[in-house]
Design an enzyme around this catalytic site. Structure first.
Site, short mmCIF file in Angstrom:
data_model
loop_
_atom_site.label_atom_id
_atom_site.label_comp_id
_atom_site.label_asym_id
_atom_site.label_seq_id
_atom_site.Cartn_x
_atom_site.Cartn_y
_atom_site.Cartn_z
N GLU A 1 -66.67 4.58 -35.71
CA GLU A 1 -67.32 3.29 -35.53
C GLU A 1 -66.62 2.17 -36.30
O GLU A 1 -66.51 1.04 -35.81
CB GLU A 1 -68.78 3.39 -36.00
CG GLU A 1 -69.61 2.14 -35.77
CD GLU A 1 -71.05 2.35 -36.20
OE1 GLU A 1 -71.65 1.38 -36.69
OE2 GLU A 1 -71.56 3.48 -36.05
N ASP A 2 -66.12 2.48 -37.50
CA ASP A 2 -65.62 1.42 -38.39
C ASP A 2 -64.10 1.38 -38.55
O ASP A 2 -63.58 0.49 -39.23
CB ASP A 2 -66.25 1.57 -39.78
CG ASP A 2 -67.75 1.32 -39.76
OD1 ASP A 2 -68.23 0.73 -38.78
OD2 ASP A 2 -68.44 1.71 -40.72
N ASP B 1 -108.19 9.63 -53.20
CA ASP B 1 -107.15 10.65 -53.09
C ASP B 1 -105.77 10.04 -53.35
O ASP B 1 -104.88 10.08 -52.50
CB ASP B 1 -107.19 11.36 -51.74
CG ASP B 1 -107.12 10.38 -50.57
OD1 ASP B 1 -107.39 9.19 -50.78
OD2 ASP B 1 -106.77 10.82 -49.47
N HIS C 1 -69.18 10.28 -40.30
CA HIS C 1 -70.05 9.64 -39.30
C HIS C 1 -69.69 8.18 -39.03
O HIS C 1 -70.02 7.64 -37.97
CB HIS C 1 -71.52 9.75 -39.72
CG HIS C 1 -71.92 8.82 -40.83
ND1 HIS C 1 -71.73 9.14 -42.16
CD2 HIS C 1 -72.50 7.60 -40.82
CE1 HIS C 1 -72.18 8.15 -42.92
NE2 HIS C 1 -72.65 7.20 -42.12
N ASP D 1 -78.16 9.16 -42.84
CA ASP D 1 -77.43 7.89 -42.88
C ASP D 1 -78.39 6.73 -43.12
O ASP D 1 -78.16 5.87 -43.98
CB ASP D 1 -76.67 7.71 -41.57
CG ASP D 1 -76.00 6.34 -41.44
OD1 ASP D 1 -75.43 5.87 -42.44
OD2 ASP D 1 -76.05 5.77 -40.34
#
Length: 749
Positions: free
Chosen positions: A88-89, A278, A84, A157
């Site tokens: 981009e990198d 609760d 992923h 991510d």
């Protein structure tokens, strides 16, 4: 089965061991091959790169892939999780991903790849942070509409990034946590992925309000053992009762309430921690729907139910498909206790949401999202949202928060809408033409107003007419962005001449109110229209009429153009002073505290309230008036052309300034409420001979925390920093912030 041991053998020992643990239960040969190749490629692409923690970067993609595997994702999704960040990198392109791993993986990776460019060549200007954020979200939602699995990769991510956020700067931590709490946690909730939602909320809470987070952690941990023993006793009693009735109990568990959930409840209901009963719930998982209702009857026979605290989410599921029975009973200790009853399939859906039933074709490839599917109607609203970046981000927040109102059509179909929705929102949710021609409405068989907020369980009947059309007044009360956008769109298409006249009138009123110096020429307005992405001035007028843009924005652009066409100030050689007022009160023996403007009128800008010791800039007015003194970095300085800016500095010579002037500053202090708190703060301020012009205190939404407002008169930034530091160090103070209209200069704990 392909032999992928050669590829694995190329990995270092630590990564090979890490991977073999991840891969221990993968049996499908094609799945193993694709994921293995993705891992090797990701490792090669990120080789030599480390995260801020110092760990090899590949740890992050593997962690994302692990989260996806736990959700039951298929090979393509896991491969996308590993890849992923590659596009981009690194220098790898989408086309290379397609060639190596196929179109399906490439589309998933593209869907989570963020916009990297920071300059818009067409507009010849930098892309702002809000524009980049809006565009990245829009890209993600467009990809999500094609394949819902895109957003699950993005959520995995974000979750791992939040788990490792301690290595980022405080500024980054706050920014990322805020976006996570406002967008990604609600998005996980919309998709029903409960396990992601709770953890994203708690991690965001940790970084957004660290003091409150630590307090909640401490309060919850106290008496934890006693509480768990008591809950286990109740759980065993329920289990015995259910087994005695022959109900097959798959699992009987206690569920601790999450920290942010407790904190939110305290704030929302203005309760102390001791009033929250609760803190944990008992969850009963059985085999069938029928056994859920039988189990409910057994539990109500064992413990007294509290009236009006029963919710049937099986018969009426939440909008994210969550199903369960919720009831609150009086436990063994006489305190309320929540019990949840569901089947194993319902529990799987509650934990994994949309990931529990991936939308696949028989071929194994993902199917396209059906835009008419009621479960994803909120996604269609996101795709229809406005072009303005800030408005788009706000529309996302509105659409992602859990829908609180469910109403029925006369035929019994259920419609989910955001809280405060009206019959107009309902009509547009049914169909655009229904909204465009709504004439009147009946709610529960009674004639009602179009602006009446809808309540849970209302039966809404819309009456339409060909002669009825949207009214711009509806924009004042509709709750959904979809309705707002369609009202505007109708008026764009059908009331253009009327809108042009109305927009022109609104702009002229604004210009008259602002006393714009020169008469506006059509050439200048045309330039403004083009700079705001409209072809003609008439388009600009129409946009003003249907509230796409505000008249003040046009006014600001016109001021810039006028300033550009005028000579600047003559405080230095070559600069004209024609637009700067001369001070009539200048006294020769009183030195001006700002160098370079002696004899000229000036004013301290309220938007940023600069103090001696801070870098400052002067802004020349468009019409005769004083020079405005701003802090460097003030948003109004950034939006002012350079030719209207003066480089100034404070005169810090005490011999020339016999009596230093004082400047008003506003402070906001967050603290835990206690007796004498305000008195102690004011005492510290008084000890430093600082005058307090105003002071106030008010409780937060829950009673444990308060907000204290102080207006002080200080002589310099140094004096302000000193008193803020002293207050910050006091007991029970969780944070202190300097307030101004830009909300720019602040100090937080």
């Amino acid at each position: 089965m392909p032999d992928y041991s050669i590829q694995i053998g190329l990995l270092p020992d630590w990564l090979r061991d890490y991977w073999l643990q991840f891969d221990s239960d993968q049996n499908d040969s094609q799945e193993v091959d694709l994921i293995c190749r993705a891992l090797q490629f990701a490792f090669e692409c990120h080789m030599g790169i480390t995260r801020r923690s110092g760990e090899p970067y590949i740890i992050h993609p593997i962690a994302v892939a692990t989260l996806l595997k736990e959700l039951g994702a298929d090979k393509s999704v896991i491969a996308a999780g590993l890849l992923h960040d590659v596009v981009e990198d690194t220098l790898v392109t989408s086309e290379e991903i397609d060639a190596r791993f196929g179109e399906e993986v490439r589309q998933l990776v593209d869907g989570v790849t963020k916009l990297s460019k920071e300059f818009d060549e067409k507009k010849n200007q930098r892309i702002s942070k809000s524009e980049r954020q809006a565009e990245n979200l829009r890209r993600m939602f467009v990809a999500m509409a094609k394949d819902i699995r895109v957003v699950v990769v993005k959520l995995a991510d974000r979750l791992h990034n939040m788990r490792t956020l301690e290595h980022m700067s405080r500024e980054k931590q706050y920014s990322i946590a805020k976006e996570t709490l406002e967008i990604f946690a609600p998005l996980a909730n919309r998709l029903g992925i409960g396990r992601f939602k709770w953890e994203l909320e708690d991690l965001s809470f940790k970084y957004l309000e660290p003091q409150a987070y630590e307090q909640m952690s401490q309060l919850v941990s106290e008496k934890r053992t006693d509480r768990e023993n008591r809950l286990q006793e109740i759980s065993n009693k329920i289990l015995d009762g259910l087994q005695h009735q022959g109900i097959n109990v798959i699992e009987n568990q206690t569920r601790p309430k999450h920290l942010y959930s407790i904190y939110n409840k305290m704030r929302r209901q203005s309760k102390e921690f001791s009033e929250i009963y609760d803190l944990a719930a008992i969850r009963v998982i059985v085999s069938t729907n029928a056994e859920c209702y039988l189990a409910l009857a057994v539990i109500h026979s064992l413990f007294s139910p509290i009236p009006n605290r029963f919710k049937d989410y099986i018969g009426l599921p939440k909008s994210n498909n969550y199903q369960s029975l919720h009831t609150t009973v009086i436990g063994l200790n006489g305190k309320p206790l929540e019990v949840q009853i569901r089947t194993g399939e319902m529990h799987e859906m509650a934990e994994k949401g949309i990931a529990a039933h991936w939308k696949y074709k028989e071929s194994g490839k993902s199917s396209k999202l059906n835009s008419q599917d009621a479960k994803f109607i909120w996604l269609r609203s996101l795709l229809e949202s406005p072009d303005d970046p800030q408005e788009y981000i706000e529309s996302i927040k509105d659409n992602l928060f859990e829908e609180d109102v469910y109403v029925f059509t006369p035929k019994g179909d259920i419609i989910f809408l955001p809280r405060q929705s009206t019959p107009v929102d309902f009509a547009y949710r049914i169909h655009t033409e229904v909204g465009n021609h709504i004439k009147s409405v009946k709610i529960n068989d009674k004639q009602s107003s179009l602006s009446e907020p809808l309540q849970n369980g209302d039966i809404v009947e819309v009456v339409t007419s060909e002669n009825s059309h949207p009214n711009l007044y509806w924009l004042n009360f509709v709750a959904t962005h979809a309705a707002r956008n369609r009202i505007r769109q109708w008026h764009k298409n059908n009331r253009r001449e009327e809108n042009i006249l109305r927009g022109r009138d609104l702009l002229e009123k604004e210009l008259s109110r602002k006393y714009l110096e020169s008469k506006i020429k059509s050439k200048e307005l045309q330039e403004v229209a083009e700079r705001m992405n409209y072809q003609m001035v008439d388009d600009l007028y129409a946009a003003i009429a249907h509230t796409e843009i505000k008249p003040i924005n046009v006014y600001n652009k016109l001021k810039e153009i006028e300033a550009r066409n005028k000579p600047a100030l003559e405080a230095t050689p070559g600069i004209s002073t024609s637009n700067v007022a001369i001070s009539r009160d200048t006294v020769p023996d009183v030195k001006c505290p700002i160098l370079g403007i002696n004899g000229l009128l000036y004013r301290i800008a309220r938007c940023c309230n600069p103090l001696p010791g801070e870098p400052i800039v002067g802004i020349i007015a468009l019409r005769p008036g004083p020079v405005s003194i701003h802090c460097q970095g003030c948003i109004n300085v950034e939006n002012t052309p350079p030719e209207r800016q003066l480089s100034l500095q404070w005169d810090n010579n005490p011999q020339q300034n016999q009596s230093k002037p004082v400047y008003a500053v506003d402070l906001l202090i967050n603290a835990v409420e206690r007796v004498g708190l305000l008195k102690d703060i004011l005492s510290r301020v008084s000890e430093r001979n600082i005058n307090v012009k105003n002071a106030g205190i008010r409780p937060r939404r829950h009673g444990q925390f308060v907000a204290i407002y102080l207006q002080l008169e200080v002589q310099s930034r140094e004096q302000l920093d000193s008193i803020m530091s002293q207050i910050k160090g006091m007991k029970d103070i969780s944070g202190i912030m300097r307030l101004n209209n830009n909300s720019r200069d602040n100090s937080r704990n």
